[in-house]
Design a protein around this motif. Structure first.
Motif, PDB file in Angstrom:
ATOM      1  N   VAL A   1     -15.257  -8.382   2.232  1.00  0.00           N
ATOM      2  CA  VAL A   1     -13.898  -8.724   2.668  1.00  0.00           C
ATOM      3  C   VAL A   1     -13.566  -7.871   3.870  1.00  0.00           C
ATOM      4  O   VAL A   1     -14.079  -6.764   4.055  1.00  0.00           O
ATOM      5  N   THR A   2     -12.670  -8.422   4.683  1.00  0.00           N
ATOM      6  CA  THR A   2     -12.292  -7.701   5.910  1.00  0.00           C
ATOM      7  C   THR A   2     -11.316  -6.578   5.585  1.00  0.00           C
ATOM      8  O   THR A   2     -11.511  -5.429   5.993  1.00  0.00           O
ATOM      9  N   ASP A   3     -10.232  -6.923   4.871  1.00  0.00           N
ATOM     10  CA  ASP A   3      -9.215  -5.928   4.512  1.00  0.00           C
ATOM     11  C   ASP A   3      -9.498  -5.430   3.093  1.00  0.00           C
ATOM     12  O   ASP A   3      -8.989  -5.995   2.118  1.00  0.00           O
ATOM     13  N   ASN A   4     -10.307  -4.429   2.989  1.00  0.00           N
ATOM     14  CA  ASN A   4     -10.760  -3.940   1.674  1.00  0.00           C
ATOM     15  C   ASN A   4      -9.802  -2.862   1.168  1.00  0.00           C
ATOM     16  O   ASN A   4      -9.941  -1.681   1.492  1.00  0.00           O
ATOM     17  N   VAL A   5      -8.821  -3.287   0.390  1.00  0.00           N
ATOM     18  CA  VAL A   5      -7.884  -2.347  -0.245  1.00  0.00           C
ATOM     19  C   VAL A   5      -7.918  -2.615  -1.748  1.00  0.00           C
ATOM     20  O   VAL A   5      -7.648  -3.734  -2.194  1.00  0.00           O
ATOM     21  N   ALA A   6      -8.292  -1.623  -2.501  1.00  0.00           N
ATOM     22  CA  ALA A   6      -8.435  -1.784  -3.945  1.00  0.00           C
ATOM     23  C   ALA A   6      -7.064  -1.969  -4.605  1.00  0.00           C
ATOM     24  O   ALA A   6      -6.046  -1.472  -4.124  1.00  0.00           O
ATOM     25  N   GLU A   7      -7.073  -2.673  -5.743  1.00  0.00           N
ATOM     26  CA  GLU A   7      -5.838  -2.867  -6.495  1.00  0.00           C
ATOM     27  C   GLU A   7      -5.412  -1.552  -7.146  1.00  0.00           C
ATOM     28  O   GLU A   7      -6.236  -0.793  -7.611  1.00  0.00           O
ATOM     29  N   GLY A   8      -4.109  -1.360  -7.205  1.00  0.00           N
ATOM     30  CA  GLY A   8      -3.545  -0.228  -7.938  1.00  0.00           C
ATOM     31  C   GLY A   8      -3.589   1.097  -7.231  1.00  0.00           C
ATOM     32  O   GLY A   8      -3.181   2.118  -7.807  1.00  0.00           O
ATOM     33  N   VAL A   9      -4.071   1.164  -5.989  1.00  0.00           N
ATOM     34  CA  VAL A   9      -4.194   2.466  -5.315  1.00  0.00           C
ATOM     35  C   VAL A   9      -2.846   2.978  -4.814  1.00  0.00           C
ATOM     36  O   VAL A   9      -2.745   4.153  -4.437  1.00  0.00           O
ATOM     37  N   ASP A  10      -1.843   2.123  -4.771  1.00  0.00           N
ATOM     38  CA  ASP A  10      -0.529   2.558  -4.313  1.00  0.00           C
ATOM     39  C   ASP A  10       0.356   3.027  -5.465  1.00  0.00           C
ATOM     40  O   ASP A  10       1.493   3.444  -5.241  1.00  0.00           O
ATOM     41  N   ASP A  11      -0.148   2.947  -6.692  1.00  0.00           N
ATOM     42  CA  ASP A  11       0.647   3.392  -7.843  1.00  0.00           C
ATOM     43  C   ASP A  11       0.758   4.924  -7.821  1.00  0.00           C
ATOM     44  O   ASP A  11      -0.219   5.615  -7.519  1.00  0.00           O
ATOM     45  N   PRO A  12       1.966   5.462  -8.097  1.00  0.00           N
ATOM     46  CA  PRO A  12       2.132   6.931  -8.085  1.00  0.00           C
ATOM     47  C   PRO A  12       1.154   7.639  -9.024  1.00  0.00           C
ATOM     48  O   PRO A  12       0.688   8.738  -8.729  1.00  0.00           O
ATOM     49  N   GLY A  13       0.849   7.022 -10.173  1.00  0.00           N
ATOM     50  CA  GLY A  13      -0.091   7.657 -11.097  1.00  0.00           C
ATOM     51  C   GLY A  13      -1.462   7.817 -10.476  1.00  0.00           C
ATOM     52  O   GLY A  13      -2.134   8.843 -10.655  1.00  0.00           O
ATOM     53  N   PHE A  14      -1.902   6.818  -9.715  1.00  0.00           N
ATOM     54  CA  PHE A  14      -3.197   6.917  -9.050  1.00  0.00           C
ATOM     55  C   PHE A  14      -3.175   7.976  -7.965  1.00  0.00           C
ATOM     56  O   PHE A  14      -4.118   8.753  -7.823  1.00  0.00           O
ATOM     57  N   ARG A  15      -2.088   8.010  -7.183  1.00  0.00           N
ATOM     58  CA  ARG A  15      -2.028   8.975  -6.098  1.00  0.00           C
ATOM     59  C   ARG A  15      -2.063  10.422  -6.635  1.00  0.00           C
ATOM     60  O   ARG A  15      -2.708  11.300  -6.068  1.00  0.00           O
ATOM     61  N   ASP A  16      -1.333  10.652  -7.756  1.00  0.00           N
ATOM     62  CA  ASP A  16      -1.346  12.002  -8.364  1.00  0.00           C
ATOM     63  C   ASP A  16      -2.748  12.356  -8.855  1.00  0.00           C
ATOM     64  O   ASP A  16      -3.232  13.484  -8.667  1.00  0.00           O
ATOM     65  N   ALA A  17      -3.425  11.405  -9.492  1.00  0.00           N
ATOM     66  CA  ALA A  17      -4.770  11.668 -10.004  1.00  0.00           C
ATOM     67  C   ALA A  17      -5.740  11.911  -8.859  1.00  0.00           C
ATOM     68  O   ALA A  17      -6.625  12.780  -8.945  1.00  0.00           O
ATOM     69  N   LEU A  18      -5.577  11.158  -7.752  1.00  0.00           N
ATOM     70  CA  LEU A  18      -6.483  11.308  -6.610  1.00  0.00           C
ATOM     71  C   LEU A  18      -6.403  12.715  -6.033  1.00  0.00           C
ATOM     72  O   LEU A  18      -7.412  13.318  -5.672  1.00  0.00           O
ATOM     73  N   SER A  19      -5.162  13.255  -5.942  1.00  0.00           N
ATOM     74  CA  SER A  19      -5.011  14.610  -5.404  1.00  0.00           C
ATOM     75  C   SER A  19      -5.703  15.642  -6.293  1.00  0.00           C
ATOM     76  O   SER A  19      -6.264  16.625  -5.811  1.00  0.00           O
ATOM     77  N   VAL A  20      -5.697  15.410  -7.611  1.00  0.00           N
ATOM     78  CA  VAL A  20      -6.383  16.320  -8.534  1.00  0.00           C
ATOM     79  C   VAL A  20      -7.899  16.197  -8.377  1.00  0.00           C
ATOM     80  O   VAL A  20      -8.629  17.192  -8.317  1.00  0.00           O
ATOM     81  N   PHE A  21      -8.392  14.945  -8.308  1.00  0.00           N
ATOM     82  CA  PHE A  21      -9.832  14.736  -8.211  1.00  0.00           C
ATOM     83  C   PHE A  21     -10.388  15.307  -6.909  1.00  0.00           C
ATOM     84  O   PHE A  21     -11.529  15.801  -6.871  1.00  0.00           O
ATOM     85  N   ARG A  22      -9.639  15.202  -5.834  1.00  0.00           N
ATOM     86  CA  ARG A  22     -10.142  15.716  -4.562  1.00  0.00           C
ATOM     87  C   ARG A  22     -10.337  17.235  -4.589  1.00  0.00           C
ATOM     88  O   ARG A  22     -11.163  17.776  -3.862  1.00  0.00           O
ATOM     89  N   LYS A  23      -9.568  17.916  -5.456  1.00  0.00           N
ATOM     90  CA  LYS A  23      -9.761  19.364  -5.596  1.00  0.00           C
ATOM     91  C   LYS A  23     -11.002  19.668  -6.444  1.00  0.00           C
ATOM     92  O   LYS A  23     -11.696  20.641  -6.201  1.00  0.00           O
ATOM     93  N   ASP A  24     -11.256  18.827  -7.435  1.00  0.00           N
ATOM     94  CA  ASP A  24     -12.403  19.066  -8.313  1.00  0.00           C
ATOM     95  C   ASP A  24     -12.858  17.726  -8.863  1.00  0.00           C
ATOM     96  O   ASP A  24     -12.201  17.141  -9.731  1.00  0.00           O
ATOM     97  N   TRP A  25     -14.003  17.209  -8.346  1.00  0.00           N
ATOM     98  CA  TRP A  25     -14.477  15.888  -8.767  1.00  0.00           C
ATOM     99  C   TRP A  25     -15.080  15.926 -10.171  1.00  0.00           C
ATOM    100  O   TRP A  25     -15.490  14.878 -10.691  1.00  0.00           O
ATOM    101  N   THR A  26     -15.151  17.113 -10.778  1.00  0.00           N
ATOM    102  CA  THR A  26     -15.631  17.196 -12.166  1.00  0.00           C
ATOM    103  C   THR A  26     -14.471  17.282 -13.153  1.00  0.00           C
ATOM    104  O   THR A  26     -14.660  17.646 -14.304  1.00  0.00           O
ATOM    105  N   SER A  27     -13.255  16.978 -12.669  1.00  0.00           N
ATOM    106  CA  SER A  27     -12.079  17.053 -13.548  1.00  0.00           C
ATOM    107  C   SER A  27     -12.181  16.034 -14.683  1.00  0.00           C
ATOM    108  O   SER A  27     -12.974  15.089 -14.638  1.00  0.00           O
ATOM    109  N   GLU A  28     -11.327  16.257 -15.717  1.00  0.00           N
ATOM    110  CA  GLU A  28     -11.265  15.345 -16.845  1.00  0.00           C
ATOM    111  C   GLU A  28     -10.662  14.008 -16.398  1.00  0.00           C
ATOM    112  O   GLU A  28      -9.889  13.963 -15.436  1.00  0.00           O
ATOM    113  N   PRO A  29     -10.993  12.904 -17.076  1.00  0.00           N
ATOM    114  CA  PRO A  29     -10.401  11.604 -16.744  1.00  0.00           C
ATOM    115  C   PRO A  29      -8.882  11.624 -16.899  1.00  0.00           C
ATOM    116  O   PRO A  29      -8.309  12.443 -17.628  1.00  0.00           O
ATOM    117  N   VAL A  30      -8.212  10.686 -16.202  1.00  0.00           N
ATOM    118  CA  VAL A  30      -6.747  10.564 -16.232  1.00  0.00           C
ATOM    119  C   VAL A  30      -6.404   9.134 -16.635  1.00  0.00           C
ATOM    120  O   VAL A  30      -7.092   8.190 -16.236  1.00  0.00           O
TER     121      VAL A  30
END
Length: 792
Positions: free
Chosen positions: A123-152
């Protein structure tokens, strides 16, 4: 009028409580049901994420790129699954929807495999579903600090969708084809919760409907019951009262007694009151005035206090009772007034001079006592009596207050038990260390015996066997000490020399002391007498102190000097153990005997050694003290009383153990145990002592032996497969009653309630495994000496 009636009030209260209960139960049931649904979604998410991650890493190991993609396509078709996708580390793009990753791999490897492109979408415009949800954004900031973090996980779309995020960390295998960022990502799995809310809605409606139906039916039945048993009879009595008070009736009228319960008793009491009123009308009018005055003065105070309050005069008559006390006896306060307090409170047929009321009458002071059911009150109560004085200063009555402390006692016992179990848990955590030392000695000396040449002297073998035996007994004693701690059992004592206990302890620790470069200086006074002590508990105390000293000296400078000295001071034995370690800081030295206190690093000590040692020394009637001089080092001083010398003659051997009774020669003994090693050992030991021994492997075999032979004594293991020892005893009691008082049980199970109840009911003696040979022979001889059957 109806709304002010008792019938209406009782019905309203009960129906209200039922309604509240139904709605609260429905609420909690729905809440728990929702929680269960969400936990199921979480469990499914975890299972799916492990499957997808395994496929991803397997693809990387095998150089594939299609297994995980096809697996996620399959998982998306599952019922309730709304989303299964991998989001790249940038937090926007969905993997497998364009060729960016494949192109990056091609640049690193210079080649592509055809299966990587099979059914691969772009696809040309590849934007995954649900990435704009606040819960995802908060989890992403945690994962970027430590990719071995527990699941969310979280919910989105107003709680209608459950989303699970699993971070994908970079692995060593990933670097072959991917850069650091390309090898990381987030696995997103989402489930629709519409089905869950549908089920919850149906269940809610069903529970509410059922609850309302139950409330309605219960209300009707309760209304009829109240009308028949409570308000109806009360109304008839009230009508009689109203007729008399309003002048429509006369004092010769009587209330109808329709039952023998409290309401019927109330009607009888009212009739008795009318009889009395008829005879002494004027006196009763004065009495009614006094009652009314007393009621106004006392009803608010008495009825507001939940403690059980009564007032007793100096003739032991009860003159006042609050509702709380009357309720304890299922009666009205007036039913108790006028009765003797010692009759009401089950103190006997006459006053008890030791009861709080009698003591207050005698002394004029406050008296207290604790009741555990003797007063006829269910539960535990603190009873206090306060004196009432007249104008002349004489005690004319007492205020008797009983406060219910049942729950306080229960909570106190639970707290003590919890604290004890917590200490026991900490003690068990370190038991491996305590057991490893003697077990190592057993193993070492056993290997020495196995490797000893055939021409070596038997005395050397005996010495090794003696050490093995002592180490085995020490191991068993450590376990017994643990059981003693758990069961609050008194330790076993014998007549021992403290110097010998110290020498044996140093001998056991000799190798470790040398290996740690510790110089031991002994200054043991030879005039130390024997004393009644627990050998193994004192050895444990010395081991704890020596271990602490060695740890301190080795960590301080890698070596050290340990001085051990004993002195006799009057009737006290002083033991001093001094080291040249760093010492203990003065601000914490007062805490060294506190449970769980330790100056060691985390994981290197339980903090129970000195606390347990302190308890052992106190149990022996002595004291222990720790000091740390300013120049360094630590000095532990122990004083133990000299006791038990007068008991050291008859019945004790030279080492303080009990002399075994001489066996009755030729007595026939049957040994029943499913463990062949134990069975053979007992047969050999008892045969060597002069007994005639037969062995059986289980209860069935023992019954066969009993059917053809007679025995003077049976030694039976309680826990056996098939027919156990308890079942075998029933057969012995029925078919061989002459032997039922000469059965000795063996067990290694000291905590089972069925075993303890069985031994208590039968009264048979029991030995707990492991035990010493002399202990077994002594007990067998005693049983046979008390009564020997003809079977010899």
């Amino acid at each position: 009028m109806y709304r002010r009636s008792i019938h209406y009030k009782i019905l309203t209260i009960v129906v209200g409580v039922l309604a509240v209960g139904v709605f609260v139960a429905s609420y909690w049931a729905l809440k728990n049901e929702k929680k269960r649904f969400l936990e199921e979604k979480l469990m499914m998410s975890r299972l799916m994420s492990r499957t997808v991650l395994s496929a991803i890493y397997k693809d990387m190991i095998e150089g594939r790129a299609d297994m995980a993609r096809h697996l996620m396509d399959i998982l998306r078709t599952e019922q309730g699954v709304t989303r299964v996708q991998i989001i790249r580390s940038n937090g926007r793009e969905e993997a497998f929807r364009d060729f960016k990753t494949i192109e990056a791999v091609k640049q690193r490897l210079g080649t592509l495999r055809p299966e990587w492109l099979d059914d691969h979408s772009s696809v040309t415009d590849n934007v995954a579903e649900g990435v704009d949800d606040p819960g995802f954004r908060d989890a992403l900031s945690v994962f970027r600090k430590d990719w071995t973090s527990e699941p969310v996980y979280y919910t989105e779309r107003g709680g209608r969708q459950f989303t699970y995020l699993q971070p994908i960390a970079e692995r060593e295998d990933c670097r072959t084809c991917h850069g650091a960022e390309d090898a990381r990502g987030i696995l997103m799995i989402s489930f629709s919760l519409d089905g869950m809310y549908g089920v919850l809605s149906r269940n809610r409606n069903q529970w509410i409907f059922s609850g309302l139906a139950a409330i309605f039916i219960g209300s009707v039945l309760l209304s009829l019951l109240i009308r028949r048993t409570v308000t109806g009879p009360i109304q008839k009595t009230v009508e009689v009262i109203e007729g008399i008070t309003e002048g429509k009736g006369n004092i010769t009228q009587r209330a109808e007694v329709s039952s023998n319960d409290e309401i019927g008793y109330l009607a009888k009491a009212f009739n008795t009151m009318l009889d009395s009123l008829e005879k002494r009308d004027e006196e009763n009018r004065l009495l009614l005035k006094k009652i009314e005055k007393s009621r106004k003065e006392w009803v608010t105070t008495f009825d507001a206090i939940q403690d059980l309050i009564s007032i007793h005069d100096n003739n032991y008559n009860i003159i006042r009772v609050n509702k709380a006390l009357a309720a304890r006896f299922n009666c009205e306060p007036r039913d108790l007034i006028g009765k003797k307090c010692f009759n009401v409170f089950n103190c006997g047929s006459k006053p008890n001079p030791l009861c709080p009321h009698s003591r207050t009458l005698a002394t004029g002071t406050v008296a207290t006592d604790e009741d555990t059911g003797e007063l006829g009150l269910k539960g535990n109560f603190n009873v206090t009596t306060f004196p009432i004085f007249n104008d002349d200063g004489d005690v004319v009555a007492t205020v008797h207050i009983a406060r219910d402390v049942t729950q306080e006692k229960i909570l106190e016992q639970r707290l003590l038990h919890s604290e004890k179990m917590a200490s026991l848990g900490k003690l068990v955590a370190g038991i491996a260390h305590e057991l490893n030392n003697p077990l190592m000695g057993i193993m070492g000396f056993s290997q020495l015996l196995m490797e000893m040449p055939g021409d070596r002297r038997m005395e050397e073998a005996k010495d090794k066997l003696d050490r093995i035996f002592r180490e085995s007994m020490r191991t068993a004693k450590i376990v017994q000490n643990l059981l003693t701690f758990a069961r609050a059992k008194k330790p076993e004592r014998g007549l021992h020399n403290i110097n010998n206990v110290l020498r044996d302890t140093l001998e056991l620790r000799g190798y470790s002391l040398k290996a740690s470069n510790i110089e031991v200086v002994e200054d043991l006074s030879e005039d130390i007498p024997k004393s009644m002590v627990d050998y193994y508990q004192l050895q444990q105390v010395f081991i704890n102190i020596i271990s602490n000293a060695v740890d301190a000296m080795v960590s301080y400078r890698g070596k050290g000097r340990l001085e051990i000295r004993t002195r006799l001071k009057g009737r006290m034995i002083e033991i001093t153990l001094a080291d040249d370690g760093p010492g203990i800081p003065q601000d914490v030295i007062t805490n060294v005997f506190d449970p769980f206190f330790t100056t060691k690093d985390v994981g290197k000590g339980t903090g129970l050694g000195l606390s347990i040692s302190h308890g052992i020394i106190r149990e022996h009637g002595g004291w222990i003290d720790v000091k740390s001089p300013r120049g360094g080092g630590t000095v532990v001083t122990i004083e133990l009383p000299v006791s038990g010398q007068e008991a050291g003659g008859e019945g004790l051997t030279a080492d303080g153990t009990v002399k075994p009774l001489s066996p009755i020669a030729g007595s026939r003994i049957l040994v029943v145990d499913d463990e062949a090693s134990i069975r053979d050992a007992l047969t050999y030991i008892l045969s060597a002592k002069g007994f005639n021994v037969t062995a059986a492997g289980d209860g069935v075999e023992a019954l066969e032996v009993f059917s053809r032979e007679k025995f003077s004594l049976a030694i039976v293991d309680i826990k056996m497969p098939g027919m156990n020892g308890m079942e075998l005893f029933k057969h012995i009691r029925e078919k061989h009653p002459d032997l039922k008082d000469r059965v000795l049980f063996l067990t290694g199970d000291v905590f089972s309630e069925d075993v303890k109840d069985f031994l208590k009911d039968t009264g048979c003696p029991c030995l707990t495994k492991p035990f010493e040979v002399n202990e077994l022979v002594s007990l067998v001889s005693r049983i046979l000496r008390d009564g020997v059957s003809p079977a010899v």
